[in-house]
Design an enzyme around this catalytic site. Structure first.
Site, short mmCIF file in Angstrom:
data_model
loop_
_atom_site.label_atom_id
_atom_site.label_comp_id
_atom_site.label_asym_id
_atom_site.label_seq_id
_atom_site.Cartn_x
_atom_site.Cartn_y
_atom_site.Cartn_z
N GLY A 197 15.88 45.44 -13.87
CA GLY A 197 15.69 46.76 -13.63
C GLY A 197 17.21 47.65 -13.34
N ASP A 211 27.60 59.34 -16.93
CA ASP A 211 26.58 59.58 -15.38
C ASP A 211 27.54 59.79 -14.10
OD1 ASP A 211 23.60 58.80 -13.41
OD2 ASP A 211 25.61 57.74 -12.79
N LYS A 215 29.14 63.47 -11.61
CA LYS A 215 29.37 63.02 -10.61
C LYS A 215 30.31 63.37 -10.12
CE LYS A 215 25.29 59.95 -10.19
NZ LYS A 215 25.10 58.31 -10.13
N1 HSE Z 1 21.73 55.32 -13.01
C1 HSE Z 1 22.57 55.45 -11.95
C2 HSE Z 1 22.69 54.27 -11.53
C3 HSE Z 1 21.51 56.36 -10.60
O1 HSE Z 1 23.54 53.22 -12.14
O2 HSE Z 1 23.88 55.42 -10.35
C4 HSE Z 1 21.38 57.75 -11.31
O3 HSE Z 1 22.55 58.84 -11.13
#
Ligand code: HSE
Length: 442
Positions: A197, A211, A215
């Site tokens: 998960g 992602d 950031k």
């Molecule tokens: N999918 C991101 C991670 C969490 O694996 O850190 C949300 O930014």
């Protein structure tokens, strides 16, 4: 001393609208409900959820709120005129952007976890908040529960941050950590991450670095008081990281991490900023090397404070809700005091340094013919591109050898051209591993 620390409790209600009730939203609703007394004492007014916008209101949810609060009409909820704070945890660009803008126009302040929107079009959101005289806070947008944005915006506002080096994606950190500890290849480690998960069925946003790039844009903007968007961030994911790369890193006393690297450097016309996301080797002695599994950490280097590290869970419902609720309490206090918190700070207006000009080091492993003159021809390619070699290690095999070369710091474009030149050498049978090396003194 016992009991909560209370300020004056105004008797006023703090009306909260929640956009989204998924993994994070449901935890925001739960904590807001279960800890209402403490939050009331800390804020000075009782927080009350006045509506929760969701796509499927009938869906059964384990959230301790009145089911009548669920609505599909998010726009009506944020524009009803009596909402103090809108919490946006639906993510994505639209309809989140329109809803946040409508909320601000209608007089609400906003707490959001939406990294993609902030990294793509933060300027529009900040301008709308400024115009409306309201707050927009977004601690949960980077590194989940870890307090890093408020420290950059506020605690370090009197210092000069030079570098931010972060492990800001838990999924990729989990995969790379598994590859390192078990010797698994990328696909096998990804499969395990999906089974547990940690990784989504479609892992693209994480494994391709999207992602982390969003950031990085947010971190660079706040750290350097300038505007950096996701389009300014150089991005490489981890799908090409091989078991050979990981083994090569081990041999060098390093570990491979997907890093978000934001630098402030001197340029001809003033300071320049670079922001990049890519896998890199870091020495085991670096504090980021000890960040295992799906944890996140952000390492900050500033002129006066020196080196700081912020560490913790970077994802998950309750950890992310913790950051959202911290913002909510601050926003609520500001509302009661009729003040605004820190807005956007972009006075520095730094130019973006292109990736080719950023300075880094390369680790290159090559299979070569084991005969006289080969090492000289390899060294010649480095020299042609003005790249200085720091170390060379050779391991002989039957009729060939593996050369592992680590360069000194050089421009990324020169290093990339060097690798290209090596690939074209007749004596080079294969370039088996190329990776940047970061976080280490030369
Ligand atoms: N999918 C991101 C991670 C969490 O694996 O850190 C949300 O930014």
């Amino acid at each position: 001393m016992t009991g909560p620390m209370t300020g004056p409790i105004t008797g006023r209600t703090l009306r909260v609208a929640l956009l989204g009730c998924g993994v994070v939203g449901s935890q925001v609703a739960r904590i807001l409900t279960e800890q209402a007394d403490d939050l009331t004492a800390r804020i000075g007014a009782r927080p009350e959820i006045v509506g929760i916008a969701v796509r499927r209101p009938q869906r059964s949810r384990d959230v301790p709120v009145d089911p009548a609060l669920f609505t599909t009409d998010a726009h009506a909820l944020v524009t009803r005129g009596d909402v103090d704070v809108v919490v946006e945890v639906i993510g994505g660009i639209e309809p989140a952007r329109s809803l946040i803008l409508a909320a601000l126009e209608s007089g609400a302040s906003v707490a959001t976890a939406n990294k993609a929107l902030l990294a793509e079009d933060g300027a529009t959101l900040f301008a709308a908040a400024e115009k409306a005289g309201r707050d927009i806070y977004f601690e949960a947008a980077v590194a989940g529960a870890i307090p890093i944005l408020r420290p950059l915006r506020e605690s370090l506002a009197g210092d000069r941050v030079r570098r931010v080096l972060g492990i800001v994606n838990g999924t990729t950190n989990f995969i790379l950590d598994r590859m390192d500890s078990t010797g698994a290849g990328f696909s096998e480690a990804l499969e395990e991450a999906q089974e547990l998960g940690y990784a989504e069925a479609d892992p693209t946003a994480d494994v391709e670095g999207f992602d982390a790039a969003a950031k990085a844009a947010i971190l660079a903007s706040l750290a350097f008081h300038t505007r950096v968007t996701v389009a300014d961030v150089h991005r490489e994911g981890i799908t090409d990281v091989s078991a050979a790369d990981i083994a090569s890193a081990r041999d060098m006393g390093c570990v491979v991490k997907l890093l978000a690297i934001c630098d402030l450097t001197d340029g001809d016309g003033g300071s320049m900023v670079s922001a990049r996301v890519h896998p890199a080797m870091i020495p085991l002695s670096h504090p980021l090397a000890s960040v295992r599994e799906a944890y996140n950490a952000v390492f900050v280097e500033s002129e006066a404070a020196g080196q700081l590290m912020f560490y913790g869970p970077g994802a998950g419902g309750a950890p992310t809700a913790s950051a959202v609720l911290g913002d909510l309490v601050t926003i609520a206090r500001n509302r009661l005091d009729e003040v605004r918190g820190v807005g956007e700070s972009t006075y520095a207006q730094c130019a973006i340094r292109p990736m080719g000009e950023t300075r880094t080091r390369y680790h290159v492993a090559i299979d070569v013919d084991d005969r006289a003159g080969v090492l000289a021809s390899v060294a010649q390619v480095f020299a042609e591109h003005d790249v200085s070699i720091q170390t060379v290690r050779q391991e002989g095999r039957d009729d060939d050898a593996e050369l592992v070369i680590v360069s000194h710091t050089a421009a990324d474009a020169a290093l990339a051209a060097t690798v290209q030149g090596l690939r074209e050498l007749a004596a080079v049978r294969d370039v088996t591993s190329v990776m940047r090396v970061e976080g280490e003194a030369e």
